[in-house]
Design an enzyme around this catalytic site. Structure first.
Site, PDB file in Angstrom:
ATOM      1  CB  SER A 280      -0.886   0.019   1.252  1.00 51.67           C
ATOM      2  OG  SER A 280      -0.089   0.180   2.411  1.00 51.67           O
ATOM      3  CG  ASP A 281       1.417   5.880  -1.381  1.00 52.79           C
ATOM      4  OD1 ASP A 281       2.307   6.063  -0.525  1.00 52.79           O
ATOM      5  OD2 ASP A 281       1.280   6.617  -2.380  1.00 52.79           O
ATOM      6  CD1 TRP A 282       4.948   5.437   4.794  1.00 51.99           C
ATOM      7  CD2 TRP A 282       4.751   4.217   2.951  1.00 51.99           C
ATOM      8  NE1 TRP A 282       6.023   4.576   4.734  1.00 51.99           N
ATOM      9  CE2 TRP A 282       5.932   3.819   3.626  1.00 51.99           C
ATOM     10  CE3 TRP A 282       4.423   3.540   1.765  1.00 51.99           C
ATOM     11  CZ2 TRP A 282       6.780   2.807   3.151  1.00 51.99           C
ATOM     12  CZ3 TRP A 282       5.258   2.539   1.289  1.00 51.99           C
ATOM     13  CH2 TRP A 282       6.416   2.192   1.971  1.00 51.99           C
ATOM     14  CB  ALA A 283      -1.559   5.938   6.068  1.00 58.48           C
ATOM     15  CB  ALA A 284      -2.906   3.994   0.520  1.00 58.73           C
TER      16      ALA A 284
END
Ligand SMILES: *[C@@H]1O[C@H](CO)[C@@H](O)[C@H](O)[C@H]1NC(C)=O
Ligand SMILES: *[C@@H]1O[C@H](CO)[C@@H](O)[C@H](O)[C@H]1NC(C)=O
Ligand SMILES: *[C@@H]1O[C@H](CO)[C@@H](O)[C@H](O)[C@H]1NC(C)=O
Ligand SMILES: *[C@@H]1O[C@H](CO)[C@@H](O)[C@H](O)[C@H]1NC(C)=O
Ligand SMILES: *[C@@H]1O[C@H](CO)[C@@H](O)[C@H](O)[C@H]1NC(C)=O
Ligand SMILES: *[C@@H]1O[C@H](CO)[C@@H](O)[C@H](O)[C@H]1NC(C)=O
Length: 879
Positions: A280-284
């Protein structure tokens, strides 16, 4: 194998849970844009050269407890040594993985290089330089102990003002695809896993999503456009063997990218046969179960969201403030996620296969990840990994500089012809607060102070130093003639001082810029600051006024732009005193030296400019196909790609809009002539025939074009008329049949390929699904296009030749699409033959009904030139 399942068919109670797959509903008017659910996640197959590594990974995973497995899938925190850190497995001494930004170097580290941005790599149109950049970045990541480098970035620049365009490779999928693949090959050749991002439709910063965003836009992309434009560079990345993919913050067709099963299970893993892992993108992530079922393999950085709950949980397998971690154990235990899915999440450990020196069980001697202690002291911090990369950075800086205007050949300059020179603009000088800090205190280069050499956000690195243009020009001039008067006016707004200096100077160089970056930092720090995306397409710091003011009193005004993307130049481009314009992009730490190499022919590393625009510069903002959505009251703002495949130059061509500088444009200090266009069929369908005849089969009729002089530039090209080559031999239609057959998702042996196709097909045509990057046949060579280029001027230099195709009518393709290019060094008078290869994919269209690529049948137009509008040779071939 892979099916679209309705809920009734799923069979288990858990899967009927609303969190497991029902896509968000579409607002009225957008009902057609809904992502289907594609389950189950196809397990990694271990095809091709991934076989042994996948086997190895499976054996490794078999010996792990569930908690230990969870540790591999979930990040620890963002306060670790890297921006992403997986858990560890102390029982067997597995030290976890370090994931680190950025696409232009190693972020947040000391003693690293800060090289040219991705957009500059693309502007070189030089595959070797792009790959060398990848190797250099890989060496630095590797040297710092990074396992997984978070680049390259290959979103498409659909909107000219989009904040992160400069991290990527411009507005054409073919150019982006080549640059993406070359970067990955470079990075991975030294033992670092590359991450291609952001998958997919992450084309603007406003409402992009993530834990801090109340609104998350949906990129509504039709199937043809997805395949032919936005997915293209990702497919090339997978073909190049990329180890990791990062899903984006936004939604596609209403479903968040990191839980879009159609895109992850269906497209990435099944259709493209991706064998690595997707993070995942960061905290996506906005949910736990759904991404796991949709095929997501790693949760980064681990916590639920920025500022939400504990941000630093040291043990993923017990972490409760995470969408996975302890929750993933529960999902397995309560039956909502099969444990086999968790096992499959770690098949990526097989990525270690060809990476020298990295092993599953040892740590790393580095800054970023694992500590090495000696007598209790950390001994491996602050490692200097720069090597001699400054040389390559300078070379790419010069090679990516694009000459847009050069009236009466005022460039290149010679110190001995200058008595008095004025240098103007804050962009010519150093950063008042130093190259890595902002007067506002913003991190990650979140300001536009001093000369601009990279944008802002996570796609950055600390400068070890930043050579500013004023310093470099001064040093160069003084090395030849210390008596030249050099006056720098760095104040953008003091018209009086500018005029005073300009009116006495024989040569004036004005430095201007335009910045952009990632949406979490507004720049400037004002209510109307740019929230990542640029608010306008004009120069910053009143650059237009600065140029016009200098030009009003200096007859030889040379403009240098350090810009993140296209900038409108109408306010001054035709000013008679603006004699030359250089578009230098974001060159990195050697900025000043690189521009000296292009400006001065007496520089020891003088460079004849050959950079070409990787996007179109329009005359006005509204000429572009699409623009940023800045305001919306919807929870899910809808961004529908109504222009389809017609982004950037394709839109201008289709609608007959004259750009200021077209895609592919760039002048040289020399002139080049094109001749002798030949198109030769070499593909699989011809192999049997070729064996009986040694002569190449020529399928084109080449005609020399008379449109040889660019309207907007001084590059004059003499075209020698080549004899028209005639022999028309239609390529067998079996090509299309065989591509289609192998593109099918059916696991059964190809059924529709006929005897002819099978007989002449290379082995890959009959390989089962799971071919890396899609059916192997797509990547087979089909045709070569060759032509001769001669340097007809007096200066040695590179010529970037470009091959565009016009597809057969009624295939829904733009008037022309880029399908090949080469950068060729030629000394004065020298000629070389350039041969470009077209693969089956390059002449195929995505068939939305059959769900496969098919070679477009009919007459193709071949256009070879020095830009997308300066075509020197034209021909045709039949398929
Ligand atoms: C999005 O919707 C369009 C229009 O129905 C469709 O063509 C496309 O395949 C969909 N893509 C995804 C990923 O759901
Ligand atoms: C998971 O990783 C953490 C952090 O490295 C470590 O402390 C913990 O022991 C690991 N858990 C297991 C079950 O190995
Ligand atoms: C299973 O556990 C997960 C994680 O706690 C939870 O989100 C989900 O609702 C649970 N499902 C069932 C059917 O209990
Ligand atoms: C465009 O934006 C920049 C940066 O915010 C600003 O400096 C400039 O004044 C703007 N230009 C116009 C014409 O508003
Ligand atoms: C160009 O520069 C000269 C000074 O050398 C000035 O006299 C002239 O007015 C300028 N031209 C324009 C159009 O500003
Ligand atoms: C195979 O395809 C070729 C080209 O379309 C055609 O001429 C031939 O008749 C086909 N053979 C069979 C067995 O279908």
């Amino acid at each position: 194998m892979l099916k679209l399942l309705s809920f009734a068919l799923l069979g288990t109670g858990a899967l009927c849970d609303v969190t497991t797959g029902i896509p968000d509903s579409a607002p009225p008017g957008f009902e057609e844009f809904i992502s289907p659910i594609v389950l189950p996640a196809p397990p990694v197959k271990g095809t091709a050269d991934w076989a042994s590594s996948v086997q190895r990974a499976r054996a490794f995973v078999r010996g792990l407890s569930l908690a230990e497995k969870i540790n591999v899938t979930t990040g620890v925190d963002v306060m670790g040594r890297c921006v992403g850190n997986t858990g560890t497995i102390p029982r067997i001494g597995w030290k976890g993985l370090c994931l680190e930004d950025s696409p232009l170097g190693v972020r947040l580290a000391d003693f690293v290089s800060a090289g040219p941005a991705g957009i500059n790599a693309a502007a070189t149109w030089d595959i070797d330089l792009i790959k060398a950049r990848g190797v250099a970045m890989g060496e630095e990541h590797r040297g710092k102990g990074v396992n997984v480098a978070l680049g390259p970035m290959t979103n498409m620049g659909r909107q000219a003002a989009a904040g992160r365009n400069w991290e990527g490779f411009g507005g054409d999928p073919f150019l982006s695809g080549v640059a993406t693949a070359a970067t990955i090959e470079g990075l991975q050749s030294v033992g670092v896993i590359a991450t291609v991002k952001h998958y997919i439709g992450n084309e603007q910063e406003h409402f992009r999503g993530g834990s801090e965003s109340a609104q998350i836009y949906s990129s509504n992309i039709d199937d043809k456009t997805l395949h032919e434009v936005y997915l293209w560079p990702f497919a090339e990345a997978v073909k190049a063997g990329v180890g990791a993919v990062m899903c984006s913050y936004n939604k596609i067709n209403q479903t968040q990218a990191c839980q879009n099963s159609k895109l992850i299970n269906g497209v990435l893993k099944e259709e493209l046969g991706f064998q690595g892992f997707i993070m995942s993108d960061w905290a996506a992530m906005i949910n736990g179960v759904q991404p796991a079922l949709a095929g997501l393999d790693m949760n980064m950085p681990g916590f639920v969201g920025y500022g939400i709950g504990p941000q630093n949980d040291p043990d993923p397998s017990t972490a409760t403030n995470s969408w996975w971690g302890a929750a993933l154990i529960e999902m397995v235990n309560n039956g909502s996620v099969p444990e086999s899915r968790v096992d499959d999440m770690e098949s990526f450990l097989g990525n270690y296969r060809n990476f020298p020196g990295l092993t599953l069980l040892t740590g790393h001697s580095n800054d970023c990840n694992m500590e090495t202690f000696s007598n209790g002291e950390l001994v491996n911090e602050h490692i200097n990994v720069q090597g001699d990369h400054f040389k390559l950075i300078r070379e790419i800086g010069a090679a990516s500089t694009i000459l847009l205007k050069n009236t009466k050949n005022v460039l290149p300059l010679k110190v001995n012809n200058i008595k008095r020179i004025g240098i103007f603009g804050s962009d010519a000088g150093p950063h008042p607060e130093g190259p890595n800090t902002c007067s506002t205190g913003k991190p990650d280069h979140g300001c536009d102070e001093g000369t601009l050499a990279m944008g802002w956000g996570s796609g950055t690195a600390y400068f070890p130093y930043l050579i500013d243009p004023l310093a470099a020009i001064t040093e160069h001039i003084q090395s030849i003639d210390p008596t030249v008067v050099i006056e720098g006016v760095l104040d953008d707004f003091n018209a009086g001082s500018q005029t005073a200096v300009a009116s006495l100077a024989d040569t004036c160089i004005v430095f201007v810029n335009a910045d952009s970056g990632e949406g979490y930092i507004p720049v400037p720090d004002t209510p109307d600051g740019n929230m990542g995306d640029r608010n306008n397409l004009t120069l910053w710091h009143s650059g237009d006024d600065l140029i016009n003011n200098v030009a009003a009193s200096c007859a030889n005004t040379i403009v240098v732009q350090h810009v993140v993307g296209p900038v409108l130049v109408e306010a001054w481009i035709d000013h008679p005193n603006v004699t030359a314009v250089l578009h230098a992009g974001l060159p990195g730490q050697e900025s000043g030296n690189a521009i000296v190499d292009v400006l001065f022919s007496d520089s020891p590393q003088a460079t004849n400019p050959s950079g070409r625009l990787p996007y179109t510069i329009a005359k006005q903002r509204t000429d572009y196909a699409a623009d940023i959505l800045y305001t919306s009251s919807m929870t899910t703002p809808q961004i529908t790609y109504t222009e389809g495949v017609n982004i950037d130059y394709r839109w201008f061509d289709l609608n007959g809009i004259t750009p200021r500088f077209e895609f592919g444009f760039g002048l040289s200090y020399s002139t080049f002539a094109y001749s002798g266009l030949q198109t030769v069929h070499v593909g699989p369908a011809r192999r049997a025939e070729a064996a009986t005849s040694s002569a190449p089969v020529v399928v084109s009729s080449a005609t020399a074009s008379t449109k040889s002089t660019s309207a907007s530039g001084s590059l004059s090209v003499t075209v020698s008329r080549s004899a028209s080559v005639t022999s028309h031999t239609a390529v067998s239609a079996s090509v299309s049949a065989s591509v289609s057959a192998s593109a099918s998702f059916s696991l059964s042996a190809s059924s529709s390929a006929n005897a002819t196709a099978t007989a002449s097909a290379p082995p890959s045509l009959s390989s089962p699904v799971g071919d890396i990057g899609g059916p192997a046949a797509l990547y087979e060579s089909l045709l070569t296009v060759s032509f001769k280029i001669q340097n007809t001027g007096h200066t040695a230099g590179n010529e970037v030749s470009q091959l565009y195709l016009g597809f057969p009518a009624s295939r829904g393709e733009p008037p022309k699409v880029l399908r090949g290019f080469a950068r060729t060094m030629l000394s004065p008078g020298q000629s070389k033959t350039v041969t470009l290869t077209l693969r089956q994919k390059d002449v195929s269209v995505w068939d939305v009904v059959a769900q496969k690529w098919a070679v477009a049948k009919g007459t193709f137009k071949v256009m070879v030139g020095s830009s997308s509008r300066n075509i020197h040779l034209e021909g045709t071939f039949q398929l």
